[in-house]
Design an enzyme around this catalytic site. Sequence first.
Site, mmCIF file in Angstrom:
data_model
loop_
_atom_site.group_PDB
_atom_site.id
_atom_site.type_symbol
_atom_site.label_atom_id
_atom_site.label_comp_id
_atom_site.label_asym_id
_atom_site.label_seq_id
_atom_site.Cartn_x
_atom_site.Cartn_y
_atom_site.Cartn_z
ATOM 1 N N HIS A 27 -37.094 28.611 62.793
ATOM 2 C CA HIS A 27 -35.903 28.224 63.547
ATOM 3 C C HIS A 27 -36.098 28.459 65.046
ATOM 4 O O HIS A 27 -35.854 29.560 65.540
ATOM 5 C CB HIS A 27 -34.706 29.029 63.059
ATOM 6 N N HIS A 67 -31.877 34.058 61.037
ATOM 7 C CA HIS A 67 -32.790 32.903 61.044
ATOM 8 C C HIS A 67 -33.523 32.810 62.378
ATOM 9 O O HIS A 67 -34.618 32.277 62.451
ATOM 10 C CB HIS A 67 -32.039 31.604 60.726
ATOM 11 N N GLY A 116 -30.548 37.525 56.301
ATOM 12 C CA GLY A 116 -30.671 36.182 55.767
ATOM 13 C C GLY A 116 -29.283 35.647 55.497
ATOM 14 O O GLY A 116 -28.875 34.626 56.060
ATOM 15 N N ASP A 154 -22.529 30.982 65.057
ATOM 16 C CA ASP A 154 -21.349 30.294 64.510
ATOM 17 C C ASP A 154 -21.201 30.594 63.023
ATOM 18 O O ASP A 154 -20.108 30.891 62.541
ATOM 19 C CB ASP A 154 -21.506 28.763 64.677
ATOM 20 N N ASN A 184 -22.934 28.227 70.458
ATOM 21 C CA ASN A 184 -23.607 26.972 70.817
ATOM 22 C C ASN A 184 -22.963 25.764 70.151
ATOM 23 O O ASN A 184 -23.383 24.626 70.339
ATOM 24 C CB ASN A 184 -25.112 27.047 70.497
ATOM 25 N N ILE A 186 -23.097 24.541 67.385
ATOM 26 C CA ILE A 186 -23.933 23.725 66.494
ATOM 27 C C ILE A 186 -24.284 24.550 65.262
ATOM 28 O O ILE A 186 -24.636 25.735 65.366
ATOM 29 C CB ILE A 186 -25.254 23.309 67.202
ATOM 30 N N HIS A 258 -32.324 23.402 65.210
ATOM 31 C CA HIS A 258 -31.948 24.621 64.489
ATOM 32 C C HIS A 258 -33.070 25.158 63.598
ATOM 33 O O HIS A 258 -33.475 26.303 63.744
ATOM 34 C CB HIS A 258 -30.694 24.380 63.630
ATOM 35 N N GLU A 407 -13.766 44.738 50.083
ATOM 36 C CA GLU A 407 -14.933 45.196 49.319
ATOM 37 C C GLU A 407 -16.254 44.791 49.970
ATOM 38 O O GLU A 407 -17.193 45.579 50.051
ATOM 39 C CB GLU A 407 -14.895 44.644 47.876
ATOM 40 N N HIS A 457 -13.197 51.668 36.143
ATOM 41 C CA HIS A 457 -12.560 50.668 35.284
ATOM 42 C C HIS A 457 -13.637 49.707 34.767
ATOM 43 O O HIS A 457 -13.614 48.511 35.018
ATOM 44 C CB HIS A 457 -11.447 49.935 36.038
ATOM 45 N N HIS A 469 -9.307 41.568 35.219
ATOM 46 C CA HIS A 469 -9.771 42.880 35.680
ATOM 47 C C HIS A 469 -10.831 43.494 34.769
ATOM 48 O O HIS A 469 -11.398 44.532 35.102
ATOM 49 C CB HIS A 469 -8.586 43.850 35.771
HETATM 50 C C1 LIG Z 1 -24.522 33.125 53.493
HETATM 51 C C2 LIG Z 1 -25.398 32.062 54.061
HETATM 52 N N1 LIG Z 1 -25.093 30.777 53.851
HETATM 53 C C3 LIG Z 1 -25.908 29.798 54.300
HETATM 54 C C4 LIG Z 1 -27.050 30.100 54.978
HETATM 55 C C5 LIG Z 1 -28.000 28.998 55.435
HETATM 56 N N2 LIG Z 1 -27.888 28.859 56.882
HETATM 57 C C6 LIG Z 1 -28.783 29.414 57.722
HETATM 58 S S1 LIG Z 1 -28.356 29.229 59.328
HETATM 59 C C7 LIG Z 1 -26.982 28.362 58.916
HETATM 60 C C8 LIG Z 1 -25.989 27.905 59.949
HETATM 61 C C9 LIG Z 1 -26.589 27.604 61.236
HETATM 62 O O1 LIG Z 1 -25.625 27.569 62.238
HETATM 63 P P1 LIG Z 1 -25.429 28.778 63.200
HETATM 64 O O2 LIG Z 1 -25.072 29.964 62.425
HETATM 65 O O3 LIG Z 1 -24.487 28.367 64.240
HETATM 66 O O4 LIG Z 1 -26.861 29.025 63.814
HETATM 67 P P2 LIG Z 1 -27.590 28.179 64.950
HETATM 68 O O5 LIG Z 1 -27.991 26.881 64.341
HETATM 69 O O6 LIG Z 1 -26.628 27.989 66.035
HETATM 70 O O7 LIG Z 1 -28.759 28.993 65.327
HETATM 71 C C10 LIG Z 1 -26.867 28.225 57.545
HETATM 72 C C11 LIG Z 1 -25.766 27.491 56.865
HETATM 73 C C12 LIG Z 1 -27.334 31.466 55.182
HETATM 74 N N3 LIG Z 1 -28.410 31.869 55.804
HETATM 75 N N4 LIG Z 1 -26.482 32.422 54.732
HETATM 76 MG MG LIG Z 2 -24.610 27.686 66.127
#
Ligand SMILES: Cc1ncc(C[n+]2csc(CCOP(=O)(O)OP(=O)(O)O)c2C)c(N)n1
Ligand SMILES: [Mg+2]
Length: 660
Positions: A27, A67, A116, A154, A184, A186, A258, A407, A457, A469
């Site tokens: 990334h 990432h 992750g 985001d 950003n 995006i 990305h 939780e 429980h 439950h």
């Molecule tokens: C719980 C979870 N769901 C989905 C993903 C897969 N995933 C990795 S980055 C991302 C979104 C990317 O957007 P953003 O968080 O804005 O990162 P940017 O592209 O701006 O670096 C997703 C859906 C993940 N890593 N964790």
């Molecule tokens: Mg983003």
Amino acid sequence: MSVKFNQLSNAIRFLSIDAVQKANSGHPGMPMGMADVATVLFKYHLRFNPKNPNWINRDRFILSAGHGSMLLYSLLYLSGYKSISIEEIKNFRQLNSICAGHPEYKEGTGIETTTGPLGQGLGNAVGMAIAEEIYRKKFGSTIINNKTYVIASDGDLMEGISHEAMSLAGHLKLKNLIVFFDNNKISIDGSTSLSVSDNYKKRFESYGWNFLEINGHNEKQISTSITKASKSNKPTLISCKTIIGFGSPNKSGKASSHGSPLGDEEIKLVRKKLKWNNKPFEIPQEVLDEWRKIGNKGQLLEEKWQKSINEKNSKIKSDLEKNYFNFDLENLESLINKEKTKYFESKPSLATRQCSMATIESISALLPQLIGGSADLSGSNNTKTNNSKIINSKNFDGNYIHYGVREHGMAAAMNGLALYGGLIPYGGTFLIFSDYCKPSIRLSALMGLKVIYIFSHDSIGLGEDGPTHQPIEQLAGLRAIPNLNVFRPADINETLECWEIALKSHNTPSVIALSRQKVPYINPKNSKENKCEKGAYEVNITSHESNVTLVASGTEVELALKVQKKLKENNIHSKVVSMPCMELFDKQPKDFCNNIIEENSLVVTLEAGSVMSWQKYIKNKGMNIGIDQFGESAPYKEVYDHFGLSEEKVTNFIQKKLRE
Ligand SMILES: Cc1ncc(C[n+]2csc(CCOP(=O)(O)OP(=O)(O)O)c2C)c(N)n1
Ligand SMILES: [Mg+2]
């Protein structure tokens, strides 16, 4: 010629671009977009010492948007951490490289934790910031005064866990928590306007946070905002307007930067645009020197800190070392043995959740590092004892956190408490809601953290609250997680032993599943040996010529003993085995296992839940008795009977099987 600011941040950009390109995976967009923010943070604000990544008072830097891991590896390499060499960066995402796709945590490397699963890092950071407050209260603000910085994307802020974690942080007024929001706009599918219209300012202010907004490519604005945040008496979110893939003529501001390599042609254009005339992985010496200078400042910082400790009284010094590095194992063992002897004499019938409370009450007197809590079920989980002192925004001199009905946030915060170092978090909810903590439990296991999950429980035995439950598949699901010990003790003796093992398991988290209903004392003889340590042991045998082995866990050990009695009345001899922890049993030598579960006897397993995890013990013969459908709402004895878990019904099944 002095090195310009953008040369420092471009070094991050190009290491990231080149490593992703070489790995043909990764990334680049996020490191390119956040390089300026990270450079300002490391250059002017972050207190860290690459020569001692374990310095306890270091500022924590958490990449929740894991990432973008190349951002972190670049920073660690450039600032001089031994753990990340240029060779390792060239090995990004390859087998055995420390530069993994999404690094979680590696002690002594500068990798504090990244995630992750988006949102987890934010939850971890809340735990780390709480830990810092606890330490600061204990050791004073000249010794402990570190900040917790997070980069979140985001995606991090869209995840549900972020709402729990940020709300808790605001409530606790964690002023040393500073989050950079990589705003950003995006995400993978494209513009965030496709899926989110939150007003972040209002959102964070309503949590009780300080909210700042800046241009994430403006050195001065970035630095001023960090200074402002440092002085705030609330946690701060700095919304950084950035351009994903900054510097890429064709891919900046677009989702295409990305998660894939930019490609050779585009990389040439970025080099031209950012005036970076260096070969892949080549950092001009003067730029590297400047970065190393940034790192080298840390040694001085730590030396100064060490001096301030030396000036304190030796009690603070030894407490800090003792608290941080180890805890009193010998005393723990003798305390547990004393408690075991006491209960052997009184043989109380108690719900195992009550047993756990009695255990916590006695051990917490010995272990100030234990930080308990519950997700609004303190009285039901029995996590709060007479020794619990509540932590709140005004006073962190305590050992118990009311996490509220959060939780997932609780579990992620517990990981953060453990990651900070020296603290042992335990936290409770109902076993059924372990599903709401699952991603964080998985990360405790993956990171090898000593976190203790108290799940009460633990079966249909909770009765009238009914199928929503009543856990059915939860134990099987938890047992499927590698490096997680799932304990289901049967009485006070086993509860004490399971807690002891959990406290001694330095690199493995534990789940302790506990009953709502009372169980009798089943331990046949008082022994110093911790029998749960091997996962299973013989509780009672009616004759050595027994041809039935009943293997049960938790509350079903009582049922197994009743069935054994009934079988004996019918001249059938049997052995009852209690198996409080499958994971530990499965690690024993074959001989031990064969001795406990004998091949030539009819093996019958008993647990009021999914039989899935028990199937491996019966080979071709035998029976798994459990529940593979949703429960029922009724008084618990009736529910047990309804599902065939009564002494009469189980005895009949066994007799029928023996006649086959
Ligand atoms: C719980 C979870 N769901 C989905 C993903 C897969 N995933 C990795 S980055 C991302 C979104 C990317 O957007 P953003 O968080 O804005 O990162 P940017 O592209 O701006 O670096 C997703 C859906 C993940 N890593 N964790
Ligand atoms: Mg983003």
